[in-house]
Design a protein around this motif. Structure first.
Motif, PDB file in Angstrom:
ATOM      1  N   ALA A 100      -6.011   0.706  -2.602  1.00  0.00           N
ATOM      2  CA  ALA A 100      -7.217   1.351  -2.091  1.00  0.00           C
ATOM      3  C   ALA A 100      -7.254   1.378  -0.560  1.00  0.00           C
ATOM      4  O   ALA A 100      -7.942   2.203   0.029  1.00  0.00           O
ATOM      5  N   HIS A 101      -6.517   0.483   0.101  1.00  0.00           N
ATOM      6  CA  HIS A 101      -6.598   0.411   1.565  1.00  0.00           C
ATOM      7  C   HIS A 101      -5.608   1.393   2.217  1.00  0.00           C
ATOM      8  O   HIS A 101      -4.609   1.780   1.618  1.00  0.00           O
ATOM      9  N   ARG A 102      -5.919   1.764   3.442  1.00  0.00           N
ATOM     10  CA  ARG A 102      -5.075   2.729   4.169  1.00  0.00           C
ATOM     11  C   ARG A 102      -4.091   1.941   5.033  1.00  0.00           C
ATOM     12  O   ARG A 102      -4.241   1.844   6.241  1.00  0.00           O
ATOM     13  N   GLY A 103      -3.075   1.371   4.389  1.00  0.00           N
ATOM     14  CA  GLY A 103      -2.099   0.544   5.097  1.00  0.00           C
ATOM     15  C   GLY A 103      -0.809   1.301   5.378  1.00  0.00           C
ATOM     16  O   GLY A 103      -0.799   2.537   5.486  1.00  0.00           O
ATOM     17  N   SER A 104       0.295   0.556   5.462  1.00  0.00           N
ATOM     18  CA  SER A 104       1.583   1.154   5.833  1.00  0.00           C
ATOM     19  C   SER A 104       2.048   2.179   4.789  1.00  0.00           C
ATOM     20  O   SER A 104       2.589   3.234   5.142  1.00  0.00           O
ATOM     21  N   THR A 105       1.854   1.863   3.506  1.00  0.00           N
ATOM     22  CA  THR A 105       2.349   2.748   2.448  1.00  0.00           C
ATOM     23  C   THR A 105       1.598   4.071   2.462  1.00  0.00           C
ATOM     24  O   THR A 105       2.204   5.147   2.389  1.00  0.00           O
ATOM     25  N   CYS A 106       0.299   3.977   2.575  1.00  0.00           N
ATOM     26  CA  CYS A 106      -0.534   5.179   2.650  1.00  0.00           C
ATOM     27  C   CYS A 106      -0.148   6.001   3.891  1.00  0.00           C
ATOM     28  O   CYS A 106      -0.052   7.232   3.831  1.00  0.00           O
TER      29      CYS A 106
ATOM     30  N   SER B 295       7.627   3.309  -1.469  1.00  0.00           N
ATOM     31  CA  SER B 295       7.139   1.926  -1.437  1.00  0.00           C
ATOM     32  C   SER B 295       7.461   1.328  -0.076  1.00  0.00           C
ATOM     33  O   SER B 295       8.461   1.700   0.550  1.00  0.00           O
ATOM     34  N   THR B 296       6.585   0.445   0.379  1.00  0.00           N
ATOM     35  CA  THR B 296       6.910  -0.338   1.571  1.00  0.00           C
ATOM     36  C   THR B 296       6.805  -1.815   1.206  1.00  0.00           C
ATOM     37  O   THR B 296       5.990  -2.194   0.359  1.00  0.00           O
ATOM     38  N   ALA B 297       7.646  -2.613   1.817  1.00  0.00           N
ATOM     39  CA  ALA B 297       7.632  -4.062   1.595  1.00  0.00           C
ATOM     40  C   ALA B 297       7.844  -4.742   2.930  1.00  0.00           C
ATOM     41  O   ALA B 297       8.369  -4.134   3.871  1.00  0.00           O
ATOM     42  N   ALA B 298       7.459  -6.013   3.006  1.00  0.00           N
ATOM     43  CA  ALA B 298       7.773  -6.777   4.215  1.00  0.00           C
ATOM     44  C   ALA B 298       9.292  -6.889   4.323  1.00  0.00           C
ATOM     45  O   ALA B 298       9.863  -6.707   5.387  1.00  0.00           O
ATOM     46  N   GLY B 299       9.949  -7.156   3.203  1.00  0.00           N
ATOM     47  CA  GLY B 299      11.400  -7.344   3.251  1.00  0.00           C
ATOM     48  C   GLY B 299      12.145  -6.706   2.101  1.00  0.00           C
ATOM     49  O   GLY B 299      13.037  -5.894   2.294  1.00  0.00           O
ATOM     50  N   GLY B 300      11.791  -7.043   0.861  1.00  0.00           N
ATOM     51  CA  GLY B 300      12.581  -6.564  -0.282  1.00  0.00           C
ATOM     52  C   GLY B 300      11.741  -6.236  -1.497  1.00  0.00           C
ATOM     53  O   GLY B 300      10.563  -6.598  -1.592  1.00  0.00           O
ATOM     54  N   GLY B 301      12.376  -5.527  -2.441  1.00  0.00           N
ATOM     55  CA  GLY B 301      11.695  -5.180  -3.703  1.00  0.00           C
ATOM     56  C   GLY B 301      11.376  -3.699  -3.811  1.00  0.00           C
ATOM     57  O   GLY B 301      10.723  -3.262  -4.760  1.00  0.00           O
TER      58      GLY B 301
ATOM     59  N   GLN C  35       8.831  -4.903   7.690  1.00  0.00           N
ATOM     60  CA  GLN C  35       8.734  -6.189   8.413  1.00  0.00           C
ATOM     61  C   GLN C  35       7.330  -6.484   8.918  1.00  0.00           C
ATOM     62  O   GLN C  35       7.143  -6.994  10.022  1.00  0.00           O
ATOM     63  N   SER C  36       6.322  -6.077   8.149  1.00  0.00           N
ATOM     64  CA  SER C  36       4.949  -6.321   8.593  1.00  0.00           C
ATOM     65  C   SER C  36       3.981  -6.217   7.421  1.00  0.00           C
ATOM     66  O   SER C  36       4.358  -5.770   6.339  1.00  0.00           O
ATOM     67  N   THR C  37       2.750  -6.613   7.671  1.00  0.00           N
ATOM     68  CA  THR C  37       1.730  -6.501   6.615  1.00  0.00           C
ATOM     69  C   THR C  37       0.704  -5.413   6.945  1.00  0.00           C
ATOM     70  O   THR C  37      -0.186  -5.139   6.157  1.00  0.00           O
TER      71      THR C  37
ATOM     72  N   PRO D 188       2.539  -0.276  -2.305  1.00  0.00           N
ATOM     73  CA  PRO D 188       3.179  -1.393  -1.612  1.00  0.00           C
ATOM     74  C   PRO D 188       3.924  -2.232  -2.652  1.00  0.00           C
ATOM     75  O   PRO D 188       3.579  -2.179  -3.838  1.00  0.00           O
ATOM     76  N   VAL D 189       4.939  -2.953  -2.226  1.00  0.00           N
ATOM     77  CA  VAL D 189       5.644  -3.862  -3.135  1.00  0.00           C
ATOM     78  C   VAL D 189       4.791  -5.115  -3.309  1.00  0.00           C
ATOM     79  O   VAL D 189       4.474  -5.797  -2.340  1.00  0.00           O
ATOM     80  N   TYR D 190       4.395  -5.380  -4.535  1.00  0.00           N
ATOM     81  CA  TYR D 190       3.701  -6.626  -4.860  1.00  0.00           C
ATOM     82  C   TYR D 190       4.595  -7.394  -5.829  1.00  0.00           C
ATOM     83  O   TYR D 190       4.848  -6.910  -6.933  1.00  0.00           O
ATOM     84  N   VAL D 191       5.055  -8.548  -5.377  1.00  0.00           N
ATOM     85  CA  VAL D 191       6.004  -9.376  -6.137  1.00  0.00           C
ATOM     86  C   VAL D 191       7.066  -8.530  -6.835  1.00  0.00           C
ATOM     87  O   VAL D 191       7.258  -8.594  -8.037  1.00  0.00           O
ATOM     88  N   TYR D 192       7.730  -7.705  -6.018  1.00  0.00           N
ATOM     89  CA  TYR D 192       8.889  -6.895  -6.416  1.00  0.00           C
ATOM     90  C   TYR D 192       8.559  -5.701  -7.305  1.00  0.00           C
ATOM     91  O   TYR D 192       9.463  -5.065  -7.839  1.00  0.00           O
TER      92      TYR D 192
END
Ligand SMILES: Cc1cc2nc3c(=O)[nH]c(=O)nc-3n(C[C@H](O)[C@H](O)[C@H](O)COP(=O)(O)O)c2cc1C
Length: 236
Positions: free
Chosen positions: A10-16, A126-132, A160-162, A87-91
């Motif tokens: 729902a939030h307008r973050g990196s993936t959005c 998808s975006t992730a901090a690192g992997g998945g 590499q960010s949240t 976003p990637v949530y636990v892979y």
């Protein structure tokens, strides 16, 4: 030209941010006018599948959540380009994205294929901090491919960010380059037709099963009425 974008958050973050950047570039690059429809989960659809099998035994219109689902289902069926992002949530993709996709089991080519899928392109992001990213994109691409969508592109980004404000400059530049290239490709391919190879393979396997086992309704009758047991194909 219609573009439908469903955000698994729902939030307008990196993936959005990445999904919107790509959508806007596709909109600019198309020869014809392009309308973008956006949905955010769980704001716009928040129901988990209750496992009642009503859709498989009757039709999706009888799903207990159909009233809430209809705007999203209509927008997906009408779209020339679909973007699903999470976003990637636990892979994996977010629970709300997976809950939405659970509702479209009958659209899978092994059940009641939708001919309109053959004229669509889709992107999973998808975006992730690192992997998945790979497994998260696979979560969303599985549905799009098995619906028969002509071409499914994947964009997985380790940011590499949240939050978007903290994405390093170099990674931002790479994101802009990738969205430039992919939007141009999607515009060039606009109008191409046919199911993807994976869906076609499953169509023929299911057709074989229909010819060798007792008819399972309502799927068998749907194929029969469409002529798919004979020479017609959903992608033609
Ligand atoms: C519940 C939760 C689980 C996450 N799991 C992963 C993970 O498995 N791998 C990873 O690299 N980042 C993980 N992250 C970080 C996010 O995927 C990453 O920051 C992403 O870019 C956030 O995108 P957004 O700004 O669109 O929310 C997780 C974040 C949350 C809140």
């Amino acid at each position: 030209m219609k573009l439908t974008m469903i955000h698994g958050q729902a939030h307008r973050g990196s993936t959005c941010m990445v999904a919107r950047e790509l959508a806007e570039k596709i909109q600019k690059g198309m020869q014809e006018q392009a309308a973008i429809t956006e949905f955010f989960l769980p704001e716009d659809f928040d129901k988990p599948c209750c496992g009642c099998y009503t859709c498989f035994q009757t039709s999706l219109e009888h799903c207990p959540h159909f009233q809430k689902l209809k705007p999203l289902a209509d927008a997906l069926l009408e779209a020339d380009v679909i973007i699903l992002d999470s976003p990637v949530y636990v892979y994996h993709a977010t629970g709300q994205m997976m809950s939405l996709l659970d509702h479209f089991g009958t659209w899978w080519v092994v059940h009641r294929p939708r001919p309109e899928m053959s004229r669509k392109q889709a992107v999973v992001i998808s975006t992730a901090a690192g992997g998945g990213m790979k497994s998260t994109n696979q979560d969303m691409a599985d549905s799009l491919e098995m619906w028969g969508v002509h071409k499914v592109y994947r964009m997985g980004l380790g940011v590499q960010s949240t939050k978007p404000q903290e994405i390093p400059e170099g990674i931002l530049r790479r994101i802009h380059k990738k969205t430039d290239r992919l939007s141009a490709r999607i515009c060039r391919q606009h109008g191409a037709q046919g199911y993807n190879t994976r869906a076609k393979k499953w169509f023929y396997l299911m057709r074989l099963a229909h010819n060798h086992f007792p008819p399972a309704e309502p799927d068998w009758g749907y194929w029969e009425r469409n002529g798919w047991h004979k020479n017609k194909r959903p992608w033609q």
